[in-house]
Every structure is written in structure tokens, then in C-alpha cells.
Design a protein around this motif. Sequence first.
Motif, PDB file in Angstrom:
ATOM      1  N   ALA A  77      95.569 -27.255  52.650  1.00 59.47           N
ATOM      2  CA  ALA A  77      94.338 -26.497  52.423  1.00 59.47           C
ATOM      3  C   ALA A  77      94.526 -25.004  52.675  1.00 59.47           C
ATOM      4  CB  ALA A  77      93.211 -27.041  53.297  1.00 59.47           C
ATOM      5  N   GLY A  78      95.383 -24.663  53.618  1.00 58.51           N
ATOM      6  CA  GLY A  78      95.572 -23.255  53.946  1.00 58.51           C
ATOM      7  C   GLY A  78      94.428 -22.684  54.765  1.00 58.51           C
ATOM      8  N   ILE A  79      93.713 -23.544  55.483  1.00 59.18           N
ATOM      9  CA  ILE A  79      92.578 -23.096  56.290  1.00 59.18           C
ATOM     10  C   ILE A  79      93.005 -23.037  57.757  1.00 59.18           C
ATOM     11  CG2 ILE A  79      90.230 -23.601  57.051  1.00 59.18           C
ATOM     12  CD1 ILE A  79      89.807 -25.057  54.369  1.00 59.18           C
ATOM     13  N   ASP A  80      92.993 -21.839  58.302  1.00 61.44           N
ATOM     14  CA  ASP A  80      93.292 -21.629  59.720  1.00 61.44           C
ATOM     15  C   ASP A  80      91.964 -21.700  60.454  1.00 61.44           C
ATOM     16  OD1 ASP A  80      93.820 -20.682  62.275  1.00 61.44           O
ATOM     17  OD2 ASP A  80      94.833 -18.859  61.594  1.00 61.44           O
ATOM     18  N   PHE A  81      91.732 -22.780  61.205  1.00 68.15           N
ATOM     19  CA  PHE A  81      90.444 -23.004  61.859  1.00 68.15           C
ATOM     20  C   PHE A  81      90.047 -21.848  62.774  1.00 68.15           C
ATOM     21  CE2 PHE A  81      87.731 -24.889  65.220  1.00 68.15           C
ATOM     22  CZ  PHE A  81      86.636 -25.184  64.412  1.00 68.15           C
ATOM     23  N   SER A  82      91.010 -21.165  63.361  1.00 69.15           N
ATOM     24  CA  SER A  82      90.687 -20.053  64.260  1.00 69.15           C
ATOM     25  C   SER A  82      90.065 -18.881  63.507  1.00 69.15           C
ATOM     26  CB  SER A  82      91.937 -19.585  65.014  1.00 69.15           C
ATOM     27  OG  SER A  82      92.830 -18.913  64.135  1.00 69.15           O
ATOM     28  N   ARG A  83      90.115 -18.920  62.171  1.00 67.36           N
ATOM     29  CA  ARG A  83      89.567 -17.842  61.355  1.00 67.36           C
ATOM     30  C   ARG A  83      88.310 -18.275  60.592  1.00 67.36           C
ATOM     31  NH1 ARG A  83      92.665 -13.819  61.965  1.00 67.36           N
ATOM     32  NH2 ARG A  83      91.870 -12.588  60.240  1.00 67.36           N
ATOM     33  N   VAL A  84      87.786 -19.470  60.913  1.00 64.29           N
ATOM     34  CA  VAL A  84      86.641 -20.025  60.184  1.00 64.29           C
ATOM     35  C   VAL A  84      85.328 -19.636  60.849  1.00 64.29           C
ATOM     36  CG1 VAL A  84      85.468 -22.176  59.511  1.00 64.29           C
ATOM     37  CG2 VAL A  84      87.951 -21.960  59.230  1.00 64.29           C
ATOM     38  N   VAL A  85      84.390 -19.206  60.015  1.00 60.33           N
ATOM     39  CA  VAL A  85      83.022 -18.931  60.431  1.00 60.33           C
ATOM     40  C   VAL A  85      82.126 -19.733  59.494  1.00 60.33           C
ATOM     41  CG1 VAL A  85      81.237 -17.168  60.693  1.00 60.33           C
ATOM     42  CG2 VAL A  85      83.613 -16.598  61.166  1.00 60.33           C
ATOM     43  N   HIS A  86      81.107 -20.383  60.047  1.00 62.88           N
ATOM     44  CA  HIS A  86      80.181 -21.160  59.223  1.00 62.88           C
ATOM     45  C   HIS A  86      79.257 -20.187  58.513  1.00 62.88           C
ATOM     46  CE1 HIS A  86      77.474 -24.982  59.064  1.00 62.88           C
ATOM     47  NE2 HIS A  86      77.913 -24.611  57.902  1.00 62.88           N
ATOM     48  N   GLY A  87      79.312 -20.177  57.180  1.00 65.28           N
ATOM     49  CA  GLY A  87      78.557 -19.198  56.416  1.00 65.28           C
ATOM     50  C   GLY A  87      77.176 -19.644  55.987  1.00 65.28           C
ATOM     51  N   GLU A  88      77.050 -20.895  55.544  1.00 58.83           N
ATOM     52  CA  GLU A  88      75.766 -21.364  55.026  1.00 58.83           C
ATOM     53  C   GLU A  88      75.711 -22.883  55.121  1.00 58.83           C
ATOM     54  OE1 GLU A  88      72.984 -20.524  51.132  1.00 58.83           O
ATOM     55  OE2 GLU A  88      75.115 -20.811  50.772  1.00 58.83           O
ATOM     56  N   GLN A  89      74.499 -23.410  55.252  1.00 51.25           N
ATOM     57  CA  GLN A  89      74.279 -24.857  55.325  1.00 51.25           C
ATOM     58  C   GLN A  89      73.013 -25.191  54.564  1.00 51.25           C
ATOM     59  OE1 GLN A  89      76.361 -27.117  57.255  1.00 51.25           O
ATOM     60  NE2 GLN A  89      75.307 -28.537  55.912  1.00 51.25           N
ATOM     61  N   LYS A  90      73.075 -26.217  53.717  1.00 53.46           N
ATOM     62  CA  LYS A  90      71.904 -26.697  52.977  1.00 53.46           C
ATOM     63  C   LYS A  90      71.886 -28.215  53.005  1.00 53.46           C
ATOM     64  CE  LYS A  90      73.077 -24.425  49.188  1.00 53.46           C
ATOM     65  NZ  LYS A  90      73.066 -23.916  47.821  1.00 53.46           N
ATOM     66  N   PHE A  91      70.682 -28.779  52.858  1.00 52.02           N
ATOM     67  CA  PHE A  91      70.511 -30.223  52.812  1.00 52.02           C
ATOM     68  C   PHE A  91      69.590 -30.573  51.651  1.00 52.02           C
ATOM     69  CE2 PHE A  91      71.012 -28.944  57.254  1.00 52.02           C
ATOM     70  CZ  PHE A  91      72.150 -29.655  57.597  1.00 52.02           C
ATOM     71  N   ALA A  92      69.954 -31.619  50.921  1.00 59.09           N
ATOM     72  CA  ALA A  92      69.099 -32.148  49.851  1.00 59.09           C
ATOM     73  C   ALA A  92      68.884 -33.627  50.158  1.00 59.09           C
ATOM     74  CB  ALA A  92      69.757 -31.963  48.492  1.00 59.09           C
ATOM     75  N   TYR A  93      67.657 -33.962  50.557  1.00 56.71           N
ATOM     76  CA  TYR A  93      67.329 -35.306  51.032  1.00 56.71           C
ATOM     77  C   TYR A  93      66.693 -36.178  49.962  1.00 56.71           C
ATOM     78  CZ  TYR A  93      68.251 -34.718  55.996  1.00 56.71           C
ATOM     79  OH  TYR A  93      68.862 -34.566  57.213  1.00 56.71           O
ATOM     80  N   HIS A 134      71.868 -43.292  48.353  1.00 54.65           N
ATOM     81  CA  HIS A 134      71.991 -41.894  48.757  1.00 54.65           C
ATOM     82  C   HIS A 134      70.863 -41.516  49.722  1.00 54.65           C
ATOM     83  CE1 HIS A 134      71.443 -37.479  48.164  1.00 54.65           C
ATOM     84  NE2 HIS A 134      72.732 -37.525  48.398  1.00 54.65           N
ATOM     85  N   VAL A 135      71.231 -40.875  50.830  1.00 55.04           N
ATOM     86  CA  VAL A 135      70.259 -40.418  51.815  1.00 55.04           C
ATOM     87  C   VAL A 135      70.132 -38.896  51.759  1.00 55.04           C
ATOM     88  CG1 VAL A 135      69.678 -40.315  54.282  1.00 55.04           C
ATOM     89  CG2 VAL A 135      70.660 -42.404  53.309  1.00 55.04           C
ATOM     90  N   VAL A 136      71.263 -38.204  51.804  1.00 50.95           N
ATOM     91  CA  VAL A 136      71.256 -36.742  51.843  1.00 50.95           C
ATOM     92  C   VAL A 136      72.605 -36.213  51.365  1.00 50.95           C
ATOM     93  CG1 VAL A 136      71.961 -36.700  54.288  1.00 50.95           C
ATOM     94  CG2 VAL A 136      70.788 -34.702  53.317  1.00 50.95           C
ATOM     95  N   THR A 137      72.563 -35.036  50.784  1.00 47.15           N
ATOM     96  CA  THR A 137      73.789 -34.287  50.522  1.00 47.15           C
ATOM     97  C   THR A 137      73.737 -33.047  51.390  1.00 47.15           C
ATOM     98  OG1 THR A 137      74.013 -35.096  48.266  1.00 47.15           O
ATOM     99  CG2 THR A 137      75.180 -33.064  48.802  1.00 47.15           C
ATOM    100  N   ALA A 138      74.759 -32.883  52.230  1.00 50.64           N
ATOM    101  CA  ALA A 138      74.875 -31.719  53.109  1.00 50.64           C
ATOM    102  C   ALA A 138      75.926 -30.794  52.508  1.00 50.64           C
ATOM    103  CB  ALA A 138      75.281 -32.158  54.513  1.00 50.64           C
ATOM    104  N   THR A 139      75.532 -29.557  52.242  1.00 49.96           N
ATOM    105  CA  THR A 139      76.433 -28.581  51.635  1.00 49.96           C
ATOM    106  C   THR A 139      76.722 -27.483  52.638  1.00 49.96           C
ATOM    107  OG1 THR A 139      75.471 -29.032  49.467  1.00 49.96           O
ATOM    108  CG2 THR A 139      76.762 -27.018  49.679  1.00 49.96           C
ATOM    109  N   SER A 140      78.011 -27.268  52.885  1.00 46.85           N
ATOM    110  CA  SER A 140      78.446 -26.224  53.825  1.00 46.85           C
ATOM    111  C   SER A 140      79.312 -25.216  53.098  1.00 46.85           C
ATOM    112  CB  SER A 140      79.288 -26.814  54.947  1.00 46.85           C
ATOM    113  OG  SER A 140      78.525 -27.585  55.813  1.00 46.85           O
ATOM    114  N   THR A 141      79.108 -23.958  53.451  1.00 47.05           N
ATOM    115  CA  THR A 141      80.031 -22.912  53.010  1.00 47.05           C
ATOM    116  C   THR A 141      80.711 -22.359  54.251  1.00 47.05           C
ATOM    117  OG1 THR A 141      78.681 -22.356  51.093  1.00 47.05           O
ATOM    118  CG2 THR A 141      80.267 -20.701  51.822  1.00 47.05           C
ATOM    119  N   LEU A 142      82.025 -22.451  54.244  1.00 48.35           N
ATOM    120  CA  LEU A 142      82.830 -21.933  55.340  1.00 48.35           C
ATOM    121  C   LEU A 142      83.479 -20.631  54.890  1.00 48.35           C
ATOM    122  CD1 LEU A 142      84.668 -25.232  56.376  1.00 48.35           C
ATOM    123  CD2 LEU A 142      82.504 -24.325  57.259  1.00 48.35           C
TER     124      LEU A 142
END
Length: 149
Positions: A77-93, A134-142
Motif C-alpha cells: 500500500a505504501g501507507i506509513d501509519f505514522s504519517r496518517v491523519v483521518h481526513g473525513e468520515q461519512k455513513f450511509a445507513y 446491508h446495514v451501513v456503508t462507512a466511508t473514510s478518507t485518510l
Amino acid sequence: MSVNPELVGRTFPPAQPYLVGREKVREFSRAVFATNPIHSDPEAARAAGHPDVVAPATFAVVVQEATLAQLLAEPDAGIDFSRVVHGEQKFAYERPIVAGDELTATLSVTSVKTLGGNAMVTAESAVVDAHGAHVVTATSTLVVRGDDA
């Protein structure tokens, strides 16, 4: 290492099922200051038409966490967790999460973009119940901060 753009379209195996416990819902409700009695009192929840206490809308992130852990642990993936910030979160129920639900989440990466030296990784976790509904879709932007950030 930059974030691998070939992650887009990748779907990970379903995470282990998560059994929603009444006390977990109550604890989460207290933590997010959700004071509606349907979040803590089974009788209030039943009076409102639910089979048990109802999790606050943001509780889905608890279920999603296991899928995000898969993404962050992906070797290419090339994702260094020490450099990750949670940018956005959405839910569609489709329906609320209630105590007693056994939920399974499956993550798909929908977007990888580069902005100003940073990478934005968007992933959707589709959450279904024990019957496959289906219960929910959780969308995250990292946001993965670049070397200069």
C-alpha cells in the motif's frame, strides 16, 4: 514511499464478525455524549420500535476499524501509519445498528489522489448483518502526509 495508486478497486477479505454488545453501545454513547435514552435503555429502545439499544450513528466506525487495519497493514500500500491523519468520515445507513447485531465489514478502496505532496486514500466499508443484509456503508478518507508535511 508514496501511496500505491493501484490500491483503487482493491477489495479486502471480510473482517471477522463483530457482535454488538449492549454495554459497548452504552459506553460509546457516553463517550460521544449521546443522551437519547434509546442508546442506553432497552425499554426506551423497544418503545421506539427497536429490538434493543440503538448505537449512535458514529458507532459504525468501531466495526470499520478492523477493515482499515487491513488496509494500513497491506505491504504494497505504501501507507506509513505514522504519517496518517483521518481526513473525513461519512455513513450511509439502511437501518440503525442495535445491540445483538452480528456485523461483518468488507473494505474497498475507491480513490487514491495526490494533493500538494500528500495522498488522500478513500475507502468504503460495507457492513452487513448475519443474514447478509446491508446495514451501513462507512466511508473514510485518510490523509497520508508527504515527506515535506
